[in-house]
Design a protein around this motif. Structure first.
Motif, PDB file in Angstrom:
ATOM      1  N   ALA A 334       0.823  -1.209   0.000  1.00 36.78           N
ATOM      2  CA  ALA A 334       0.000   0.000   0.000  1.00 36.78           C
ATOM      3  C   ALA A 334       0.863   1.267   0.000  1.00 36.78           C
ATOM      4  O   ALA A 334       0.526   2.269  -0.636  1.00 36.78           O
ATOM      5  CB  ALA A 334      -0.925   0.006   1.207  1.00 36.78           C
ATOM      6  N   THR A 335       2.006   1.216   0.715  1.00 36.17           N
ATOM      7  CA  THR A 335       2.807   2.439   0.890  1.00 36.17           C
ATOM      8  C   THR A 335       4.266   2.281   0.504  1.00 36.17           C
ATOM      9  O   THR A 335       4.930   3.274   0.223  1.00 36.17           O
ATOM     10  CB  THR A 335       2.770   2.875   2.365  1.00 36.17           C
ATOM     11  N   TYR A 336       4.780   1.058   0.513  1.00 34.29           N
ATOM     12  CA  TYR A 336       6.220   0.813   0.433  1.00 34.29           C
ATOM     13  C   TYR A 336       6.919   1.665   1.499  1.00 34.29           C
ATOM     14  O   TYR A 336       6.514   1.648   2.662  1.00 34.29           O
ATOM     15  CB  TYR A 336       6.740   1.030  -0.980  1.00 34.29           C
ATOM     16  N   PHE A 337       7.946   2.437   1.145  1.00 36.13           N
ATOM     17  CA  PHE A 337       8.672   3.217   2.154  1.00 36.13           C
ATOM     18  C   PHE A 337       8.034   4.585   2.412  1.00 36.13           C
ATOM     19  O   PHE A 337       8.465   5.316   3.303  1.00 36.13           O
ATOM     20  CB  PHE A 337      10.121   3.447   1.699  1.00 36.13           C
ATOM     21  N   ASP A 338       7.037   4.933   1.627  1.00 42.65           N
ATOM     22  CA  ASP A 338       6.482   6.295   1.642  1.00 42.65           C
ATOM     23  C   ASP A 338       5.264   6.376   2.566  1.00 42.65           C
ATOM     24  O   ASP A 338       4.123   6.172   2.149  1.00 42.65           O
ATOM     25  CB  ASP A 338       6.106   6.700   0.212  1.00 42.65           C
ATOM     26  N   PHE A 339       5.504   6.692   3.831  1.00 44.19           N
ATOM     27  CA  PHE A 339       4.404   6.828   4.781  1.00 44.19           C
ATOM     28  C   PHE A 339       4.829   7.741   5.921  1.00 44.19           C
ATOM     29  O   PHE A 339       6.006   8.065   6.095  1.00 44.19           O
ATOM     30  CB  PHE A 339       3.978   5.459   5.330  1.00 44.19           C
ATOM     31  N   ASP A 340       3.851   8.169   6.693  1.00 40.95           N
ATOM     32  CA  ASP A 340       4.105   8.906   7.926  1.00 40.95           C
ATOM     33  C   ASP A 340       3.081   8.450   8.961  1.00 40.95           C
ATOM     34  O   ASP A 340       2.282   7.540   8.707  1.00 40.95           O
ATOM     35  CB  ASP A 340       4.054  10.426   7.708  1.00 40.95           C
ATOM     36  N   ASP A 546       7.432 -13.578  -2.223  1.00 41.94           N
ATOM     37  CA  ASP A 546       7.020 -12.201  -2.468  1.00 41.94           C
ATOM     38  C   ASP A 546       6.097 -12.110  -3.684  1.00 41.94           C
ATOM     39  O   ASP A 546       5.477 -11.075  -3.913  1.00 41.94           O
ATOM     40  CB  ASP A 546       8.245 -11.310  -2.706  1.00 41.94           C
ATOM     41  N   ASN A 547       6.047 -13.163  -4.460  1.00 41.81           N
ATOM     42  CA  ASN A 547       5.137 -13.228  -5.598  1.00 41.81           C
ATOM     43  C   ASN A 547       3.743 -13.558  -5.074  1.00 41.81           C
ATOM     44  O   ASN A 547       3.465 -14.687  -4.679  1.00 41.81           O
ATOM     45  CB  ASN A 547       5.608 -14.296  -6.583  1.00 41.81           C
ATOM     46  N   THR A 548       2.877 -12.544  -5.068  1.00 48.41           N
ATOM     47  CA  THR A 548       1.522 -12.748  -4.563  1.00 48.41           C
ATOM     48  C   THR A 548       0.474 -12.732  -5.672  1.00 48.41           C
ATOM     49  O   THR A 548      -0.725 -12.638  -5.391  1.00 48.41           O
ATOM     50  CB  THR A 548       1.175 -11.688  -3.500  1.00 48.41           C
ATOM     51  N   ASP A 549       0.935 -12.807  -6.931  1.00 49.81           N
ATOM     52  CA  ASP A 549      -0.013 -13.044  -8.015  1.00 49.81           C
ATOM     53  C   ASP A 549      -0.744 -14.345  -7.682  1.00 49.81           C
ATOM     54  O   ASP A 549      -0.115 -15.392  -7.521  1.00 49.81           O
ATOM     55  CB  ASP A 549       0.740 -13.182  -9.338  1.00 49.81           C
ATOM     56  N   PRO A 550      -2.067 -14.314  -7.565  1.00 50.92           N
ATOM     57  CA  PRO A 550      -2.771 -15.496  -7.060  1.00 50.92           C
ATOM     58  C   PRO A 550      -2.596 -16.737  -7.933  1.00 50.92           C
ATOM     59  O   PRO A 550      -2.571 -17.853  -7.408  1.00 50.92           O
ATOM     60  CB  PRO A 550      -4.233 -15.049  -7.001  1.00 50.92           C
ATOM     61  N   VAL A 573      -3.694 -11.295   0.391  1.00 51.13           N
ATOM     62  CA  VAL A 573      -4.422 -10.724  -0.738  1.00 51.13           C
ATOM     63  C   VAL A 573      -3.757  -9.403  -1.088  1.00 51.13           C
ATOM     64  O   VAL A 573      -3.660  -8.504  -0.247  1.00 51.13           O
ATOM     65  CB  VAL A 573      -5.901 -10.494  -0.380  1.00 51.13           C
ATOM     66  N   THR A 574      -3.261  -9.272  -2.334  1.00 48.69           N
ATOM     67  CA  THR A 574      -2.587  -8.045  -2.759  1.00 48.69           C
ATOM     68  C   THR A 574      -3.150  -7.601  -4.106  1.00 48.69           C
ATOM     69  O   THR A 574      -4.100  -8.184  -4.630  1.00 48.69           O
ATOM     70  CB  THR A 574      -1.066  -8.262  -2.892  1.00 48.69           C
ATOM     71  N   ASP A 575      -2.516  -6.586  -4.697  1.00 47.75           N
ATOM     72  CA  ASP A 575      -2.931  -6.104  -6.017  1.00 47.75           C
ATOM     73  C   ASP A 575      -2.137  -6.744  -7.147  1.00 47.75           C
ATOM     74  O   ASP A 575      -2.278  -6.349  -8.307  1.00 47.75           O
ATOM     75  CB  ASP A 575      -2.797  -4.574  -6.081  1.00 47.75           C
ATOM     76  N   TRP A 576      -1.264  -7.702  -6.816  1.00 43.88           N
ATOM     77  CA  TRP A 576      -0.568  -8.440  -7.875  1.00 43.88           C
ATOM     78  C   TRP A 576      -1.588  -9.224  -8.691  1.00 43.88           C
ATOM     79  O   TRP A 576      -2.559  -9.761  -8.159  1.00 43.88           O
ATOM     80  CB  TRP A 576       0.430  -9.418  -7.271  1.00 43.88           C
ATOM     81  N   GLY A 577      -1.337  -9.335  -9.982  1.00 43.39           N
ATOM     82  CA  GLY A 577      -2.210 -10.124 -10.842  1.00 43.39           C
ATOM     83  C   GLY A 577      -3.406  -9.325 -11.332  1.00 43.39           C
ATOM     84  O   GLY A 577      -3.716  -8.237 -10.838  1.00 43.39           O
ATOM     85  N   LYS A 578      -4.081  -9.880 -12.302  1.00 40.84           N
ATOM     86  CA  LYS A 578      -5.225  -9.201 -12.918  1.00 40.84           C
ATOM     87  C   LYS A 578      -6.557  -9.806 -12.479  1.00 40.84           C
ATOM     88  O   LYS A 578      -7.607  -9.404 -12.971  1.00 40.84           O
ATOM     89  CB  LYS A 578      -5.101  -9.298 -14.452  1.00 40.84           C
ATOM     90  N   PHE A 595      -4.031  -9.563   4.382  1.00 49.25           N
ATOM     91  CA  PHE A 595      -4.306  -8.602   3.309  1.00 49.25           C
ATOM     92  C   PHE A 595      -3.168  -7.601   3.223  1.00 49.25           C
ATOM     93  O   PHE A 595      -2.558  -7.236   4.231  1.00 49.25           O
ATOM     94  CB  PHE A 595      -5.623  -7.852   3.567  1.00 49.25           C
ATOM     95  N   ASP A 596      -2.887  -7.172   2.000  1.00 48.91           N
ATOM     96  CA  ASP A 596      -1.870  -6.145   1.758  1.00 48.91           C
ATOM     97  C   ASP A 596      -2.391  -5.239   0.649  1.00 48.91           C
ATOM     98  O   ASP A 596      -1.833  -5.169  -0.446  1.00 48.91           O
ATOM     99  CB  ASP A 596      -0.547  -6.812   1.357  1.00 48.91           C
ATOM    100  N   ILE A 597      -3.489  -4.564   0.934  1.00 49.20           N
ATOM    101  CA  ILE A 597      -4.153  -3.701  -0.038  1.00 49.20           C
ATOM    102  C   ILE A 597      -4.598  -2.418   0.660  1.00 49.20           C
ATOM    103  O   ILE A 597      -4.639  -2.348   1.891  1.00 49.20           O
ATOM    104  CB  ILE A 597      -5.385  -4.397  -0.666  1.00 49.20           C
TER     105      ILE A 597
END
Length: 732
Positions: A334-340, A546-550, A573-578, A595-597
């Motif tokens: 959702a954020t990678y390194f970019d968060f506060d 790390d491959n979360t394409d379902p 559950v991530t946004d990998w894959g279509k 979940f990672d969304i």
């Protein structure tokens, strides 16, 4: 001429005939190491050699084990130790040894003869056999250990090596196990991979010579080659048929397994620490204990062998294997390194909104002089980043508690970025060659865990987090780098580094678990780069990839499922894959759901589905985590992958079906035959995890016998419009 026999002669003749098999077959003392269905049988010869004469299905009559050797008419064994239970080198042996040593006087020969053995019961269903061997010339001793888990049909083997010579003895090879198997043919199923391509399987017939499965990476040892393997006897085993052995070394560093088909067409399996660059200087009276080699044997196919391991792992090996697990929301994708702090507090609210148990803060929360805003800096400096988190981790823990969820955090305490305060202050804590150019893996180097000061530092990273934040509820422990330029500023003998690193890691983990015995910790290594049962004694779960394409995850999770129970597999559950969110969630349900969304970015119906799927999962997770697992339809062979979980009492089950072929007309053309049900029970099937505003194609009014479902099967009606179907099966 008539022959006359006295009555005494006739009686003696019949008595001798009755006893003849024992005289013909006896070769010395027989040591049978048995589980419920399996036996490993050793024989002490007249010369006191300890040899293996059988590995396979247990015989009803133990006395008949002595007759096994005479049933084989093979070519000559010129050495008399070709089937040695622990093959020494430098004397009579002509094949790959299990142990090689140079004595204190420079002599390279070794001979091991049987002294005695003892058997004791450790607890109901668990026994330990210890066999003492000794060199007849040198004061050099080896003890072989066989720990049997009777009901689970699992055997653990390891070795203790010691001596009383005047000076150092150098161990050049020091295997944990040395199996010897007689069959017509052998088939190896092995695994390979890379980042995001873990557990790729291939199967081949074992031919003469030596096939070696090994790793020389030091850490993250499973990256290219995991230690697990299968060997089928006579023909490739299926899920339900054939003799097969599952094996693996329990060691989180360099490993080596040799599979040698010898000139008699017998298979020798020798497994242990990889002796690459690791001759070990053994002091007098020091005991070198090898790691454990584990195996299970099944005469009824791979499915039974797999369930044996699952039962064993949950009961004896995996940390809290019969306990509970936390569902979570992770911020990484959702954020990678970019968060506060504000972004994280919003995500904490999303955690509650989703309905999971815990929020996991991933990489990027630490370091100030060299802020962790990417993977190039900051690793090793484990203070909160003041710009991102001005109020520290404690404020996030408090916020999580206020939202009714738990808080977890990511760490990678074994590694360091060269651009860090830790590296600047303690360059001698880093594994590197002092005269050579540094070479990085993911911009990292490895800390020297052979050094007790480094061990204290790594323990302090974890202990400090819990001391400051007692309500911290979860750790994700990562390990991304391998060892380049292997050299320790601490060790005097550099050939011990690969071994002492792993020993140091276990000392740290043991110390953590002594103080924090029940905190859930995920074992991660840039994905599945460090998964073995020695490590899993300290972890509640592991990250397969790390491959979360379902679609890719179906294959990765499928192959892992042979060796590791579903409760140990962290699937997100991530946004990998279509694929739509339903397919992604259904795939993640095959283990420990997470979940990672970005929850707030979900469409209305997607959010409703995600929220309901957490509730649906909570209702069936006990079946997934603690039930028996059956692979029914293989993703590499069929259009549909079908995985079944059955509760121990056979009262409920969960059938997970996934379309893995997108060609025209692909789907479940045939019914899926179930397994593990009670043939005399009646079962009702209902579809769960339906997407909002859709109807099930399953006729939920029908009731089927377990006999029908296992002999005829059930068609889940999987197709492009119903790409994933989850069915609850309940006894009526």
């Amino acid at each position: 001429m008539k022959c006359k026999f006295s009555i005494s002669f006739v009686l003696n003749f019949f008595l001798l005939t009755a006893l003849l098999p024992k005289y013909v077959f006896a070769q010395g003392e027989i040591i049978s190491i048995e589980t419920k269905n399996h036996a490993l049988v050793l024989n002490v010869t007249g010369k006191k050699d300890l040899n293996t004469i059988y590995l396979g299905k247990k015989l009803a009559n133990k006395e008949e084990y002595a007759a096994i050797s005479s049933a084989y008419k093979q070519t000559e064994d010129y050495t008399e130790i070709l089937n040695s239970a622990y093959t020494p080198s430098g004397s009579r042996n002509l094949v790959e040894p299990a142990i090689t040593a140079t004595h204190a006087d420079g002599n390279n020969s070794l001979d091991l003869r049987y002294i005695k053995h003892e058997i004791k019961t450790l607890k109901p269903g668990v026994s330990l056999t210890k066999i003492y061997l000794k060199d007849p010339v040198y004061p050099f001793e080896v003890s072989l250990f066989y720990k049997t888990y009777f009901n689970e049909d699992v055997v653990e083997q390891w070795t203790e090596i010691s001596h009383k010579e005047k000076g150092l003895v150098t161990l050049h090879k020091y295997a944990s196990a040395n199996l010897h198997i007689k069959r017509n043919d052998f088939w190896l199923r092995q695994f390979y991979g890379d980042w995001a391509k873990e557990m790729q399987a291939e199967e081949s017939k074992i031919t003469h010579g030596i096939k070696t499965l090994d790793s020389k990476l030091g850490t993250r040892a499973n990256l290219f080659q995991p230690p697990v393997f299968m060997v089928s006897f006579n023909k490739p085993a299926t899920e339900t048929e054939g003799e097969v052995l599952f094996g693996s070394l329990q060691w989180s560093g360099n490993f080596r397994t040799d599979l040698e088909l010898d000139h008699q067409d017998n298979l020798r399996i020798i497994s242990g620490i990889n002796n690459f660059a690791s001759p070990y200087a053994l002091k007098a009276n020091e005991v070198f204990t090898t790691p454990v080699f584990m195996y299970t044997f099944s005469a009824e196919g791979k499915g039974l062998a797999s369930r044996n391991l699952h039962n064993w792992a949950r009961e004896y090996k995996l940390l809290d294997g019969n306990g509970e697990r936390l569902t979570l929301l992770n911020n990484w994708e959702a954020t990678y390194f970019d968060f506060d702090e504000k972004i994280l507090k919003d995500l904490l609210k999303s955690t509650k909104k989703l309905g999971v148990d815990l929020f996991l803060l991933d990489d990027g929360w630490f370091a100030n002089k060299y802020p962790r805003n990417g993977d190039v800096a900051g690793l090793g400096d484990w203070q909160e980043n003041k710009k991102k988190l001005p109020n520290g981790i404690s404020s996030l823990v408090t916020e999580a508690t206020a939202n009714g969820v738990k808080f977890g955090i990511w760490i990678e305490p074994e590694m360091v970025n060269p651009k860090s305060e830790l590296y600047e202050k303690n360059p001698d804590w880093v594994i590197k060659q002092p005269q050579r150019e540094e070479h990085y893996f993911r911009n990292q180097l490895v800390l020297d865990l052979s050094n007790p000061k480094v061990q204290d530092f790594v323990f302090g990273v974890v202990d400090g987090l819990f001391t400051k934040n007692p309500e911290l509820a979860y750790i994700k422990w990562d390990c991304n780098a391998v060892i380049y330029n292997a050299h320790s500023a601490y060790l005097k003998n550099q050939s011990h580094l690969y071994i002492e690193y792993v020993r140091g890691l276990y000392k740290v983990l043991e110390k953590i678990r002594t103080k924090y015995p029940k905190v859930p910790i995920m074992l991660c290594s840039g994905g599945g780069g460090r998964v073995d049962y020695a490590a899993l004694q300290y972890f509640t779960e592991f990250w397969p990839s790390d491959n979360t394409d379902p679609l890719e995850r179906i294959f990765i999770q499928w192959e892992n499922s042979y060796f590791y129970p579903a409760i140990s597999s962290a699937n997100h559950v991530t946004d990998w894959g279509k694929q739509p969110i339903k397919f992604r969630t259904d795939v993640a349900m095959m283990g420990k759901l997470g979940f990672d969304i970005v929850i707030d970015h979900l469409k209305e119906n997607d959010l409703k589905f995600a929220q309901q799927s957490v509730k649906n999962y909570d209702a069936v997770k006990h079946i997934i985590w603690k039930g028996d697992q059956y692979r029914l339809s293989h993703p590499k062979k069929d259009d549909v992958a079908a995985m079944l979980f059955v509760s121990k009492d056979k009262a409920s089950a969960l059938l997970c079906n996934y379309l893995v072929n997108n060609r025209y007309g692909a789907g479940s053309k045939f019914p899926v035959k179930l397994e593990g049900l009670d043939p005399n029970k009646k079962y009702k099937l209902t579809e769960t995890n339906l997407y909002p505003e859709t109807k099930s194609a399953t006729d939920e009014s029908k009731v089927y016998s377990g006999d029908f479902l296992m002999k005829v099967g059930f068609n889940p009606q999987v197709n492009k419009d119903r790409a994933s179907v989850i069915l609850k099966i309940e006894a009526q």
